[in-house]
Each structure stands twice: as structure tokens, then as C-alpha cells.
Design a protein around this motif. Sequence first.
Motif, PDB file in Angstrom:
ATOM      1  N   LYS A   1      16.504  56.912  64.254  1.00  0.00           N
ATOM      2  CA  LYS A   1      15.684  57.773  63.397  1.00  0.00           C
ATOM      3  C   LYS A   1      14.958  58.862  64.183  1.00  0.00           C
ATOM      4  CE  LYS A   1      14.736  53.867  60.297  1.00  0.00           C
ATOM      5  NZ  LYS A   1      13.665  52.980  59.753  1.00  0.00           N
ATOM      6  N   THR A   2      15.180  58.923  65.495  1.00  0.00           N
ATOM      7  CA  THR A   2      14.409  59.818  66.357  1.00  0.00           C
ATOM      8  C   THR A   2      15.301  60.921  66.927  1.00  0.00           C
ATOM      9  OG1 THR A   2      13.016  57.939  66.978  1.00  0.00           O
ATOM     10  CG2 THR A   2      12.858  59.923  68.346  1.00  0.00           C
ATOM     11  N   GLU A   3      14.777  62.146  66.919  1.00  0.00           N
ATOM     12  CA  GLU A   3      15.543  63.272  67.461  1.00  0.00           C
ATOM     13  C   GLU A   3      15.793  63.092  68.956  1.00  0.00           C
ATOM     14  OE1 GLU A   3      14.123  67.201  66.649  1.00  0.00           O
ATOM     15  OE2 GLU A   3      13.459  66.664  64.629  1.00  0.00           O
ATOM     16  N   ARG A   4      16.927  63.598  69.398  1.00  0.00           N
ATOM     17  CA  ARG A   4      17.293  63.541  70.800  1.00  0.00           C
ATOM     18  C   ARG A   4      16.196  64.197  71.643  1.00  0.00           C
ATOM     19  NH1 ARG A   4      22.377  63.308  73.423  1.00  0.00           N
ATOM     20  NH2 ARG A   4      22.386  64.291  75.486  1.00  0.00           N
ATOM     21  N   GLY A   5      15.791  63.538  72.723  1.00  0.00           N
ATOM     22  CA  GLY A   5      14.789  64.090  73.632  1.00  0.00           C
ATOM     23  C   GLY A   5      13.359  63.747  73.285  1.00  0.00           C
ATOM     24  N   GLN A   6      13.121  63.219  72.078  1.00  0.00           N
ATOM     25  CA  GLN A   6      11.760  62.869  71.670  1.00  0.00           C
ATOM     26  C   GLN A   6      11.382  61.496  72.228  1.00  0.00           C
ATOM     27  OE1 GLN A   6       9.597  64.928  69.723  1.00  0.00           O
ATOM     28  NE2 GLN A   6      11.199  66.342  70.399  1.00  0.00           N
ATOM     29  N   TRP A   7      10.084  61.340  72.539  1.00  0.00           N
ATOM     30  CA  TRP A   7       9.597  60.055  73.067  1.00  0.00           C
ATOM     31  C   TRP A   7       9.666  58.982  71.994  1.00  0.00           C
ATOM     32  CZ3 TRP A   7       8.063  58.406  77.859  1.00  0.00           C
ATOM     33  CH2 TRP A   7       7.921  59.390  78.861  1.00  0.00           C
TER      34      TRP A   7
END
Length: 556
Positions: free
Chosen positions: A118-124
Motif C-alpha cells: 500500500k506504500t509508494e516506492r521510496g516512502q518510509w
Amino acid sequence: MRWLAVLLLIARPISAAEPADVIFSNGSVYTVNERQPHAEAVAVRGDRIAFVGSNADAQKFRDNHTRVIDLHGGTVVPGLTDSHCHIFGIGEREMTMNLEGANSFEAFLAKVQERVAKTERGQWITGRGWIETFWKPPQFPTRADLDKIAPANPVYLTRADGHASVVNSAALKIAGIARATPNPFGGEILKDDSGEPMGMLLDNAQDIVESKIPKPAEAEREKALSLGVQREIALGWCEIQNAGSELSDVQLLRRANEAGQVKLRIYNAAYGPGAAAQKLLEEGPTLNAYRNHFTQRTIKVVFDGALGSRGAALLAPYSDRPDTSGFLTQKEAELLPLFQEALRRGIQVETHAIGDRANRIILDLYERAFQTVPPNERKIREPRWRVEHAQILSGQDIPRFARLGVIVSMQPSHAISDLFFAPARLGIDRLAGAYAWNSFLKTGAVVCGGSDAPVERGEPMIEFYAAISRKSTKGESREGWHSEQAVTREQALRMFTVNAAYAAFEEIDKGAIEPGKLADFTVLSADIMKIPEPEILNTRCVMTVIGGETVFEDRQ
């Protein structure tokens, strides 16, 4: 003469015939007042208790404007106080990836993988709450484990105790941690046999990565506080003693109280050494602000790590890792001047100390401060300093708490959680001085009770049950658990009421149900002073009353 008139007005006793605003009747009231231990009714005028006694006598305080609340036989205890928790962390647990309940390594990975999707690439990706106790085998996760499921996102996942975190390779790269990176003071970067970082960071080593994570927006911190307050009130806590705040947290707490957004009473500690502690020393304490809802008079020091992550400072090496004895997270030479100034300025000190070495050294430091700043040079002659956790003690140090007047702030649920792995960390012999509630009480020390949420669940019934049973929530007890350290129900109730009030200099206003004190009490669904131990865990809060106001009611 105007001042004399005001003084006489304050001192004038309120007539017993003066009607109450609210009468709570038909309750089973445990007052924690030795002169009147049990009652049926409580009358409240303003935010204070006007009467405690029988249903019949309470009617003398009733007129046409008095509200009467029928408790239908509910059990009433003085407003419960959590003597050690982290209010922002409690709220954040509800907002971020909560890894509690991941009782297997596979379940842990599955939760993380779900968040990655559920998290964008590169996001913590951040989260908290994992603990390896019941994993098979019970070992820390590694960066390699996380790399397999999160190769394109930096990951930072904090162990339940808050004293260790696991990160992946992307996070290590951002933080600049490599095989040549030395351990910081008061922390450890765990490395494999070849010298490569394994992804586990203990105590102060966490800061290297955590400093690279974008800080939450102020609105998120406000939401965390609000969620934390709501949860505590619904559980039946009337006050929490917040074990450490940075300067920005203190400012947020004050703004929220000024806006009337905080129904919970908060006794706040400022982290030290640092900016928050320095400001408290310079400006002095804040006492009973916002209608007795906010007090700040305490500096919180973290002196070692945690037992589970092997950061607690021990006198002898860990039984399951003989190459380490844990570590201190503050330098002794820097603490003594801080402690001396605190004594001169009337500031309380509370120190996190888990291992037997940390406890011995902090008692030594307290004693040196007391000796070098005698009572006539202190703003408060009896400063009521505290040690938070006091989990592992050498037998010779247990009596020192009472002798020095140092309060023991303990969290019963730690025992029933930690005792599954404590024998491996300590060996059987050292468990004799572990979570030694009864031993402390027998020496005359004041023991107050807390939960350390979000490290633990933070539920008062779990804490009460743990204190009196010394068993897991499934009723288990094992070798080395020392059942003799369990306390009586009366002692346990005092830990979360009058002893907690004493630990905050608040025993005049709080801790018992008696006329003149603040009208804080917790109403429970069952009589925890009589029911079988396992049933305590099913007992719930049905009403929380703070200052005479019903701030929570379970309408089931």
C-alpha cells in the motif's frame, strides 16, 4: 483587609446542608480511606467530593437541581492512575502499523508485506510492537528478512519495548551505516560474524536512522494525543503520568489543555538532559494548571536499555550472550550536576533503570546528590525522586530505596511478559531480584503502578491481575517466576491510586474517595476485590468520572 476577606472565604467550611451537583448512588465503593473503607454513595459539589457514605445519608445533599446517577451495584474505586506511560506513543500505535499480536515470524512478515503493497516506492515504512518471544526460533529479525519483502522502501520497525529496532538495507544506506560504523555511546549496531550490520539497532544506535525519517506533521501529533487521551479515559484511567516529553510535546500539551481538549489529568515529565529539562529548570514547575489537569515538575532520564533487547545494564554478563552486559545510555559525570540543580530548584527526577547495574549506579548518584545538596539547600526537603521500572535488582540494593526515600515505579505486566524470556537472559539465580514488588513493599518503600503503554497494552485490569497473580493472562506460571512476589488486592489497588498520588505529590487531592478530594473515580463491571483472578481480565470500565464529570460511559 481585602486579602483577609479572601483568605476567610477560602478557609470557610462548606455547610453539609449545601446541596450536591451530582450524587452517585447504589455503588460498591472501595474508598482506599482507612477511616471509611467502604461506602454506597458519593456526593459531588463542583469538582470535589462533598460526601461519602450510605445511600440514605446521601439524600441529605439532594435538592431539585441535583442529578442522581444510579450505579446499579457497580464497583467504584478511586480514579485509577497509570504511573508510567507514553501518551503520544499510545495514540501513534493506533495510527501507524501496529505489530502487536504478530506471534510468529511469518505473521510479522505478512503484516509488513501488506503495508509495503500500500506504500509508494521510496516512502518510509514505520511500525512498532513486534516481539520475538513466541517466535520459533525466538530470534531478532534481520535486514535480509526485510529486504526480501521491501527492497524499494526504507523500513524502520521498533520492537515493543522501544529500545530496539530492525531496519532494512535501504534504511541503513540512507543513514550511512556500514561495517566500519562504530557503536554510539549507549547503543549497539548488531553485526554478523563478518562485521556486516544485521539491521538490528539497540537504544542510542536507533537515533542514527530515526533522525533520517521525516518528522510527523503537527496535526499528526495532535491526533496522536487525542487518540491516546480517548483510549486512556475509556479504559478507566483518570490520570496518566507521562514518562518523558520533548519540548515540542510540552508545547502541544499546553495548547491542547488551553483549548479544553484534554479531559484526562496529565502529570508530565520533561526528558533530560536536554532542552526540555533545561527549560523546566529555568522556568520552574507548573502545578495543577488548567483546573488540575496539567502538572509538570519532573525530569525523566533514560539510564539503560531493556532486558529483552539485551540493553539493560547488568552487573554480570547476559546468560544467553556472555559477550555483553548491556550498557548505560547516559554518562554519570553529566548527570550529577543536573541532579544537584534539580534539588536546588525543587524539580523531581525519575530515571529509567532496568538492569541491576543501572539501578545500583542510579541509587549511588541519587545518594551523592542528596549528600551534596542537604535538605536546607533544597527547595523541597523530601524530593520524592523515583526509579522507573526497577526490574532487576541485587538483593543488597532493594532496601536502599526505602532508606533513601526513593519511590519505586513498576509495571506489573512487564513481569508476566518478560518472565517468558527472562530466565534465558538472566539465569534462574538472578530472577530472585526480578520484578520484586513484594520485597520492596516489605522494606517500606512506596511502590506505584503503571503500564508503560505502548510497550504493554496499557489496560488497568491486566496490570491489576498481573500484580496479584504473577501469572500470564492464560494462567501460566513457570520456574523462576517467584509467585511470592505477588501482592494482595488491597496493595495492588493502592499502587494505582494513593501510592500513585503520593509519587506525584498529589495525595492531598487524589488517590482516595473522601470529602475534599477531587471527584475522580472509576466504575467497573465487576468487583475486582472479590472475583476469581481470571475474571479480572474480563472486567471492563463502565464509567470514568473526572472532577465530577462523566467523561466516559459504556452503554452496553
